[in-house]
Motif scaffolding. Structure first.
Motif, mmCIF file in Angstrom:
data_model
loop_
_atom_site.group_PDB
_atom_site.id
_atom_site.type_symbol
_atom_site.label_atom_id
_atom_site.label_comp_id
_atom_site.label_asym_id
_atom_site.label_seq_id
_atom_site.Cartn_x
_atom_site.Cartn_y
_atom_site.Cartn_z
ATOM 1 N N PHE A 11 -48.897 -40.253 -60.872
ATOM 2 C CA PHE A 11 -49.960 -39.250 -61.046
ATOM 3 C C PHE A 11 -51.223 -39.981 -61.495
ATOM 4 N N GLU B 205 -40.788 -40.443 -66.992
ATOM 5 C CA GLU B 205 -41.107 -40.205 -65.576
ATOM 6 C C GLU B 205 -41.758 -38.859 -65.293
ATOM 7 N N LYS B 206 -41.235 -37.785 -65.907
ATOM 8 C CA LYS B 206 -41.802 -36.490 -65.509
ATOM 9 C C LYS B 206 -43.188 -36.269 -66.107
ATOM 10 N N HIS B 207 -43.560 -37.114 -67.052
ATOM 11 C CA HIS B 207 -44.888 -37.007 -67.655
ATOM 12 C C HIS B 207 -45.940 -37.813 -66.876
ATOM 13 N N SER B 208 -45.473 -38.721 -66.029
ATOM 14 C CA SER B 208 -46.407 -39.643 -65.390
ATOM 15 C C SER B 208 -46.295 -39.688 -63.870
ATOM 16 N N PHE B 209 -45.218 -39.134 -63.331
ATOM 17 C CA PHE B 209 -44.999 -39.138 -61.884
ATOM 18 C C PHE B 209 -44.816 -37.700 -61.387
ATOM 19 N N GLU B 210 -45.269 -37.421 -60.181
ATOM 20 C CA GLU B 210 -44.820 -36.210 -59.510
ATOM 21 C C GLU B 210 -43.448 -36.570 -58.950
ATOM 22 N N CYS B 211 -42.403 -36.026 -59.570
ATOM 23 C CA CYS B 211 -41.062 -36.498 -59.229
ATOM 24 C C CYS B 211 -40.057 -35.365 -59.052
ATOM 25 N N SER B 212 -40.475 -34.121 -59.186
ATOM 26 C CA SER B 212 -39.547 -33.010 -58.992
ATOM 27 C C SER B 212 -40.361 -31.805 -58.522
ATOM 28 N N LYS C 197 -54.089 -38.982 -62.369
ATOM 29 C CA LYS C 197 -54.780 -38.450 -63.559
ATOM 30 C C LYS C 197 -54.073 -38.892 -64.837
ATOM 31 N N PHE C 198 -52.849 -39.370 -64.699
ATOM 32 C CA PHE C 198 -52.154 -39.938 -65.856
ATOM 33 C C PHE C 198 -52.549 -41.409 -66.013
ATOM 34 N N ALA D 160 -54.109 -38.900 -71.496
ATOM 35 C CA ALA D 160 -53.771 -38.767 -70.077
ATOM 36 C C ALA D 160 -53.356 -37.341 -69.789
ATOM 37 N N GLU D 161 -53.361 -37.032 -68.495
ATOM 38 C CA GLU D 161 -52.944 -35.701 -68.056
ATOM 39 C C GLU D 161 -51.604 -35.843 -67.329
ATOM 40 N N SER D 162 -50.668 -34.929 -67.606
ATOM 41 C CA SER D 162 -49.360 -35.006 -66.947
ATOM 42 C C SER D 162 -49.281 -34.046 -65.769
ATOM 43 N N PRO D 163 -48.468 -34.402 -64.762
ATOM 44 C CA PRO D 163 -48.318 -33.507 -63.599
ATOM 45 C C PRO D 163 -47.378 -32.343 -63.900
ATOM 46 N N ASN E 121 -44.041 -30.666 -63.063
ATOM 47 C CA ASN E 121 -42.790 -30.972 -62.381
ATOM 48 C C ASN E 121 -41.804 -29.823 -62.557
ATOM 49 N N PHE E 122 -40.986 -29.614 -61.550
ATOM 50 C CA PHE E 122 -39.951 -28.582 -61.570
ATOM 51 C C PHE E 122 -38.794 -29.076 -62.441
ATOM 52 N N PHE F 4 -40.298 -28.134 -56.132
ATOM 53 C CA PHE F 4 -39.474 -27.151 -55.423
ATOM 54 C C PHE F 4 -40.367 -26.284 -54.557
#
Lengths: 290, 227
Positions: free
Chosen positions: A235, A212-219, A237-238, B8-11, B13-14, A221
């Motif tokens: 995301f 999830e954290k590699h493919s979604f904006e999910c966290s 771009k993913f 792919a490119e990753s976002p 994340n915090f 702050f």
């Protein structure tokens, strides 16, 4: 085995790969996935993620994806939505999905009894999607993510909201005591959460939380507001480069085995983050053929 | 367009946080070799996380340090290792151990309140006690034992007690949380312990969904029995 992968209007691929911390601990991959295509460009895709704390959760997730594909196939046989090319309304789907997942859970109880295991030792999450050129039916218990790209404006949108607890690694499982409570909610959505998406899709993805954290904006702050949030935003771009590559594979009639081998390599280490990920990683990706 | 490897490119994340409060004995008996070994161990712990290749651990682990002698003092508020230099401990006075652990529990509660007020999910915090002696006579061990037992049962934190040569292991056994017996350090192998802790925190912060943590067998631990 995944059946008739490439005979419909969709090309669907998937892989489940073991995470770095499970390799270190000599624990098997606890994720599973399965998909099946049906008539008229309809199909079923399921992802299950076994609980790290449950001794047989690898077997639980393997059982659940098989049982869920079978149970949702039977539901479609009965309702014939795919043959009539209609999506059910939300109320019908919510009831049908809950009943179908209950049948999967009953099967899991039987599987546990047969093997003299506690059913809790088979704990896993489940995400089941019925995809079609008309729209998407989705239901799930637990975490993970699902996304689709809508035909109308090519935007990627979330198809579900994961069930999460207060602690960062808490969730709910198909084996949890959730069935006696009709209105149970977690993360602001019902358990199970079932949705009818009536916007026609051109691509979709189902994934376990290891991806999830590699493919979604999910966290996120916000330092100014001192507030954390989960945008639950796929995301683009993913996902867009991945589906573009799938399209080129389709155009060139590349064998599904070859595509899936590359897909597995991608989940193993296609980005720095995926390579370093401790958790097991599963992603099923579908692209509609033009 | 050719069919290529998937890319792919990753976002951005915090990373969600995991707090570890080190609660350290700086009483007079730690003078000399023990305190210098402890300082060396802390420093290498800090460096290993800061310069190591576990980026998730670096962005996820918040460290706080509380020292106790005759007084209890928080010498490092919760922070990522990138954001502070490891303080150097010096010995002072007696062993207000119970007060020290209480301060650690309060620190955990306060940080959890902050996590909650900002709505961020967090990993269960850890409290690590390191001591080489017995608590002062005015320290209410029984009450602390109850507090730790309740806190652990209610999943408020995980508590691990480490005894250094001379430590009162019976007292540590009394306050240990169920299922997490105190351990005894071989000699003054603080550097081994902190290397293990760094690996273990890496494991914890990478765990999923209530997974039980299978620690690798520590090479710093001395066998001991409580009679």
């Amino acid at each position: 085995m995944n059946e008739t992968v490439n005979s419909s209007k969709w090309l669907v691929i998937g892989a489940s790969v073991i995470g770095k911390s499970h390799i270190a601990d000599d624990v098997p991959c606890q994720d599973s996935h399965l998909y099946k295509s049906l008539e008229n460009g309809w199909g079923i895709a399921v992802v299950a993620d076994g609980a790290g704390s449950a001794a047989n959760s690898d077997k639980g997730s393997a059982f659940v994806v098989e049982a869920a594909v079978m149970a949702f196939s039977q539901l479609l046989d009965k309702e014939q939505w795919h043959l009539h090319q209609t999506l059910p309304d939300e109320t019908t789907w919510v009831l049908a999905a809950r009943q179908t997942l209950k049948e999967v859970r009953a099967g899991l109880d039987f599987f546990a009894e047969e093997n003299e295991w506690e059913v809790s030792s088979l704990a896993c999450t489940v995400i089941a999607m019925i995809y079609s050129p008309l729209g998407i039916l989705i239901t799930h218990i637990g975490d993970g993510r699902a996304a689709f790209q809508q035909k109308e404006d090519k935007k990627w949108l979330a198809a579900m909201t994961p069930h999460k607890g207060t602690e960062a690694n808490e969730t709910v499982f198909i084996t949890s005591a959730i069935w006696q409570v009709e209105e149970l909610e977690l993360s602001g959505v019902k358990v199970p959460e079932s949705r009818v998406i009536t916007s026609p899709p051109i691509a979709f993805a189902l994934l376990s939380d290891g991806c999830e954290k590699h493919s979604f904006e999910c966290s996120r702050f916000d330092e100014d507001l001192q507030k954390w949030s989960d945008p639950n935003q796929p995301f683009s771009k993913f996902f867009t480069p991945l589906t573009a590559n799938l399209s080129s594979a389709m155009e060139q009639d590349i064998a599904v085995e070859e595509i899936e081998a590359k897909w597995e390599d991608f989940l193993k280490g296609g980005t720095k983050g995926l390579k370093q990920e401790g958790d097991d990683k599963t992603m099923v990706l579908g692209k509609l053929k033009y | 367009m050719a069919f290529n490897d998937f890319t792919a490119e990753s976002p951005e994340n915090f990373e969600q946080k995991c707090l570890c409060v080190l609660t350290l004995d700086v009483s007079g008996s730690m003078a000399g070799n023990p305190i210098s070994q402890l300082n060396a161990g802390l420093l290498s712990f800090h460096t290993e996380i800061k310069d190591g290749d576990d980026e998730v651990l670096r962005d996820r682990l918040e460290l706080s340090i509380i020292e106790f002698g005759s007084k209890v003092q928080c010498i490092q508020e919760p922070a990522l290792v990138d954001n502070f230099d490891m303080p150097k401990l010096s010995v002072k006075g007696t062993t207000k151990m119970v007060d020290g652990v209480r301060a650690a529990i309060e620190k955990v509660e306060a940080r959890k309140e902050w996590y909650k007020s900002t709505e961020q999910p967090y990993y269960r915090p850890w409290i690590i006690l390191i001591t080489d002696g017995a608590p002062d006579d005015d320290q209410d061990v029984a009450a602390l034992a109850e507090e730790i037992k309740n806190g652990a049962t209610e999943k408020k934190f995980v508590f691990l007690a480490v005894g250094v040569k001379g430590a009162d292991m019976k007292t540590l056994s009394k306050i240990a949380q169920p299922g997490m017996p105190p351990t005894k350090l071989q000699g003054f192998k603080f550097s081994h312990f902190f290397r293990w802790l760094s690996n273990s925190m890496g494991t914890i912060t990478n765990k999923q969904k209530g997974e039980k943590v299978a620690f690798e067998k520590p090479d710093w631990m001395e066998e001991f029995t409580i009679d």
